[in-house]
Design an enzyme around this catalytic site. Structure first.
Site, PDB file in Angstrom:
ATOM      1  N   CYS A 112       0.988  -1.199   0.110  1.00 18.94           N
ATOM      2  CA  CYS A 112      -0.011   0.074  -0.074  1.00 18.94           C
ATOM      3  C   CYS A 112       0.943   1.256   0.076  1.00 18.94           C
ATOM      4  O   CYS A 112       0.362   2.245  -0.640  1.00 18.94           O
ATOM      5  CB  CYS A 112      -0.859  -0.198   1.348  1.00 18.94           C
ATOM      6  SG  CYS A 112      -2.155  -1.272   1.222  1.00 18.94           S
ATOM      7  N   HIS A 248      -3.203   7.236   2.176  1.00 18.87           N
ATOM      8  CA  HIS A 248      -3.880   5.890   1.871  1.00 18.87           C
ATOM      9  C   HIS A 248      -4.891   5.722   2.149  1.00 18.87           C
ATOM     10  O   HIS A 248      -5.500   5.881   3.505  1.00 18.87           O
ATOM     11  CB  HIS A 248      -2.529   4.889   2.014  1.00 18.87           C
ATOM     12  CG  HIS A 248      -3.071   3.443   1.815  1.00 18.87           C
ATOM     13  ND1 HIS A 248      -3.764   3.097   0.602  1.00 18.87           N
ATOM     14  CD2 HIS A 248      -3.231   2.412   2.654  1.00 18.87           C
ATOM     15  CE1 HIS A 248      -3.914   1.957   0.538  1.00 18.87           C
ATOM     16  NE2 HIS A 248      -3.857   1.319   2.080  1.00 18.87           N
ATOM     17  N   ASN A 278     -10.033  -0.200  -0.219  1.00 18.48           N
ATOM     18  CA  ASN A 278      -8.730  -0.029  -0.451  1.00 18.48           C
ATOM     19  C   ASN A 278      -7.965  -0.625  -1.652  1.00 18.48           C
ATOM     20  O   ASN A 278      -7.880  -1.898  -1.823  1.00 18.48           O
ATOM     21  CB  ASN A 278      -7.926  -1.038   0.803  1.00 18.48           C
ATOM     22  CG  ASN A 278      -6.567  -0.872   1.090  1.00 18.48           C
ATOM     23  OD1 ASN A 278      -5.994  -0.399   0.169  1.00 18.48           O
ATOM     24  ND2 ASN A 278      -6.080  -1.410   2.301  1.00 18.48           N
TER      25      ASN A 278
HETATM   26  N1  ACO Z   1     -18.136  -8.809   8.835  1.00 16.70           N
HETATM   27  C1  ACO Z   1     -18.680  -9.065  10.167  1.00 16.70           C
HETATM   28  N2  ACO Z   1     -17.863  -9.417  11.193  1.00 16.70           N
HETATM   29  C2  ACO Z   1     -16.364  -9.595  10.784  1.00 16.70           C
HETATM   30  C3  ACO Z   1     -15.779  -9.217   9.736  1.00 16.70           C
HETATM   31  C4  ACO Z   1     -16.830  -8.987   8.702  1.00 16.70           C
HETATM   32  N3  ACO Z   1     -16.339  -8.742   7.375  1.00 16.70           N
HETATM   33  N4  ACO Z   1     -14.544  -9.444   9.814  1.00 16.70           N
HETATM   34  C5  ACO Z   1     -14.102  -9.504  11.215  1.00 16.70           C
HETATM   35  N5  ACO Z   1     -15.277  -9.499  11.735  1.00 16.70           N
HETATM   36  C6  ACO Z   1     -15.415  -9.827  13.350  1.00 16.70           C
HETATM   37  C7  ACO Z   1     -14.359 -10.600  13.815  1.00 16.70           C
HETATM   38  O1  ACO Z   1     -14.596 -12.185  13.690  1.00 16.70           O
HETATM   39  C8  ACO Z   1     -14.361 -10.257  15.097  1.00 16.70           C
HETATM   40  O2  ACO Z   1     -15.437 -11.270  15.754  1.00 16.70           O
HETATM   41  P1  ACO Z   1     -15.156 -11.863  17.390  1.00 16.70           P
HETATM   42  O3  ACO Z   1     -15.154 -10.637  18.216  1.00 16.70           O
HETATM   43  O4  ACO Z   1     -16.533 -12.668  17.708  1.00 16.70           O
HETATM   44  O5  ACO Z   1     -13.778 -12.492  17.262  1.00 16.70           O
HETATM   45  C9  ACO Z   1     -14.973  -9.054  15.022  1.00 16.70           C
HETATM   46  O6  ACO Z   1     -15.589  -8.647  13.925  1.00 16.70           O
HETATM   47  C10 ACO Z   1     -13.848  -7.921  15.495  1.00 16.70           C
HETATM   48  O7  ACO Z   1     -12.945  -8.126  14.716  1.00 16.70           O
HETATM   49  P2  ACO Z   1     -11.588  -7.256  14.730  1.00 16.70           P
HETATM   50  O8  ACO Z   1     -10.588  -7.730  13.782  1.00 16.70           O
HETATM   51  O9  ACO Z   1     -11.152  -7.018  15.998  1.00 16.70           O
HETATM   52  O10 ACO Z   1     -12.340  -5.908  14.074  1.00 16.70           O
HETATM   53  P3  ACO Z   1     -11.534  -4.415  13.903  1.00 16.70           P
HETATM   54  O11 ACO Z   1     -12.375  -3.359  14.533  1.00 16.70           O
HETATM   55  O12 ACO Z   1     -10.350  -4.411  14.333  1.00 16.70           O
HETATM   56  O13 ACO Z   1     -11.956  -4.134  12.048  1.00 16.70           O
HETATM   57  C11 ACO Z   1     -10.450  -4.105  10.299  1.00 16.70           C
HETATM   58  C12 ACO Z   1     -11.008  -5.109  11.499  1.00 16.70           C
HETATM   59  C13 ACO Z   1     -11.425  -3.442   9.642  1.00 16.70           C
HETATM   60  C14 ACO Z   1      -9.756  -5.234   9.173  1.00 16.70           C
HETATM   61  C15 ACO Z   1      -9.410  -3.260  11.064  1.00 16.70           C
HETATM   62  O14 ACO Z   1      -8.861  -3.962  11.719  1.00 16.70           O
HETATM   63  C16 ACO Z   1      -8.314  -2.454  10.007  1.00 16.70           C
HETATM   64  O15 ACO Z   1      -8.883  -1.659   9.285  1.00 16.70           O
HETATM   65  N6  ACO Z   1      -7.128  -3.032  10.246  1.00 16.70           N
HETATM   66  C17 ACO Z   1      -6.116  -2.214   9.215  1.00 16.70           C
HETATM   67  C18 ACO Z   1      -6.318  -2.623   7.855  1.00 16.70           C
HETATM   68  C19 ACO Z   1      -5.060  -1.820   7.165  1.00 16.70           C
HETATM   69  O16 ACO Z   1      -4.618  -0.562   7.547  1.00 16.70           O
HETATM   70  N7  ACO Z   1      -4.374  -2.493   6.474  1.00 16.70           N
HETATM   71  C20 ACO Z   1      -2.982  -1.810   5.837  1.00 16.70           C
HETATM   72  C21 ACO Z   1      -2.978  -1.582   4.205  1.00 16.70           C
HETATM   73  S1  ACO Z   1      -3.335  -2.958   3.598  1.00 16.70           S
HETATM   74  C22 ACO Z   1      -2.200  -3.476   2.791  1.00 16.70           C
HETATM   75  O17 ACO Z   1      -0.849  -3.084   3.065  1.00 16.70           O
HETATM   76  C23 ACO Z   1      -2.193  -4.533   1.722  1.00 16.70           C
END
Ligand code: ACO
Length: 321
Positions: A112, A248, A278
């Site tokens: 990214c 980004h 993204n």
């Molecule tokens: N729909 C519904 N529920 C979901 C989904 C979904 N699509 N995905 C995960 N959940 C659930 C999980 O299983 C978890 O359930 P549990 O509590 O029963 O275990 C709950 O939702 C919370 O999951 P978290 O992973 O803690 O959710 P979070 O608030 O952290 O959001 C996310 C997840 C959106 C991925 C976030 O962490 C994020 O944006 N992370 C950074 C992404 C990023 O910046 N990437 C960098 C660039 S990408 C690159 O370089 C290729």
């Protein structure tokens, strides 16, 4: 001598996938995706349409905006993690499409942060006199690297391309670039294998994006805050000197946190994550082109671009447009 962006372009495949479409594929909801990420829809390249196809459309628009012809271009750099082929590079494929002859052309892979790495590299080529007119593209079809049964990743990404033409100029353009990486975080955001590590899985198409989302989130927020401070200090600038933040587009909550750190109102932050998802290396040039073409970003304004991605890699570009 500065390097200056003289034209922008972007391209998104026509097919839109909404959160409601994803509800039919995995156990998720529009509400969850919007609340946690800000994403409402993303564009997906149809079968047979490649990263180079998207890059070509964006590049042609940038060349038109900059009024440059193929013979003017003396460097092509494509930032991508989803190259058409293992080799030749997408930059070489693009060079052939655009009928650009005999200039260096290569890909940069920093996930990214790829476009920031590409712009920083091109800036150095131009400042040393090694290039005068460069085409810089961020293009991705990351949808091809998704496991469409994994709800933790498949809701996040989309396809697209953005491009800029960068020329040598005596007037300020790029003021500074700042690049970082820390490979100790290699397993938090990765594709689980590849040509050399898992050749059988690679041949069978079983390599997918894997991410420990909430751990990535925490590091991203802290790191992007630091890169903002580093960039401002290097240029002896105050937060209030920045006219536009072009971040980004991974997650609206990460963008909000960085804007807060800069004390920037959200109407000075270019956001496309709601419509594009993204798009990895394509997200910054896509967002930049949107805001240039709709008239928000004006000549002479000060722009901060910042990105964070797999590696981890992170970085920023401060420029006068
Ligand atoms: N729909 C519904 N529920 C979901 C989904 C979904 N699509 N995905 C995960 N959940 C659930 C999980 O299983 C978890 O359930 P549990 O509590 O029963 O275990 C709950 O939702 C919370 O999951 P978290 O992973 O803690 O959710 P979070 O608030 O952290 O959001 C996310 C997840 C959106 C991925 C976030 O962490 C994020 O944006 N992370 C950074 C992404 C990023 O910046 N990437 C960098 C660039 S990408 C690159 O370089 C290729």
């Amino acid at each position: 001598m500065y390097s200056r962006i003289v034209g922008t372009g972007s391209y998104l495949p026509e097919k839109i996938m909404t959160n409601h479409d994803l509800e039919k594929l995995v156990e998720t909801s529009d509400e969850w995706i919007v609340e946690r990420t800000g994403i409402k829809q993303r564009h997906i390249a149809p079968e047979g349409v490649t990263t180079c196809d998207l890059a070509e459309q964006a590049a042609r628009k940038a060349m038109e905006a900059a009024q440059v012809s193929p013979s003017d271009i003396d460097l092509i750099v494509v930032a991508t993690t989803s190259a058409d082929r293992v080799f030749p590079s997408t930059a070489c494929l693009l060079q052939d499409r655009l009928d650009v002859r005999n200039c260096p052309a290569f890909d940069i892979q920093a996930v990214c942060t790829g476009f920031v790495y590409a712009l920083a590299t091109v800036d150095k080529f131009i400042k040393t006199g090694a290039a005068k007119c460069a085409l810089v593209v961020g293009a991705e079809t990351l949808s091809r690297l998704l496991d469409w049964t994994d709800r933790t990743t498949c809701v996040l990404f989309g396809d697209g391309a953005g491009a800029v033409i960068v020329k040598a100029s005596e007037e300020p353009g790029i003021l500074s670039t700042h690049l970082h990486a820390n490979g100790q975080y290699k397993d938090l955001l990765t594709v689980n294998g590849g040509i050399s590590e898992t050749p059988d899985d690679f041949r069978a198409g079983r390599n997918y994006i894997k991410m420990k989302g909430n751990e990535v989130f925490k590091v991203a927020v802290n790191t992007l805050g630091e890169i903002v401070d580093e960039t401002l200090a290097a240029n002896r600038m105050e937060k209030s000197d920045i006219d536009w933040l072009v971040p980004h587009q991974a997650n609206i909550r990460i963008i909000n946190a960085t804007a807060k750190k800069l004390r920037m109102p959200m109407d000075r932050v270019v956001t496309t994550v709601d419509r594009h998802g993204n798009t990895s290396a394509a997200s910054i040039p896509l967002a930049f082109d949107v805001a240039v073409r709709d008239g928000r970003i004006q000549r002479g304004e000060t722009i901060l671009m910042e990105a964070f991605g797999g590696g981890f890699t992170w970085g920023s570009v401060l420029l006068k447009y």
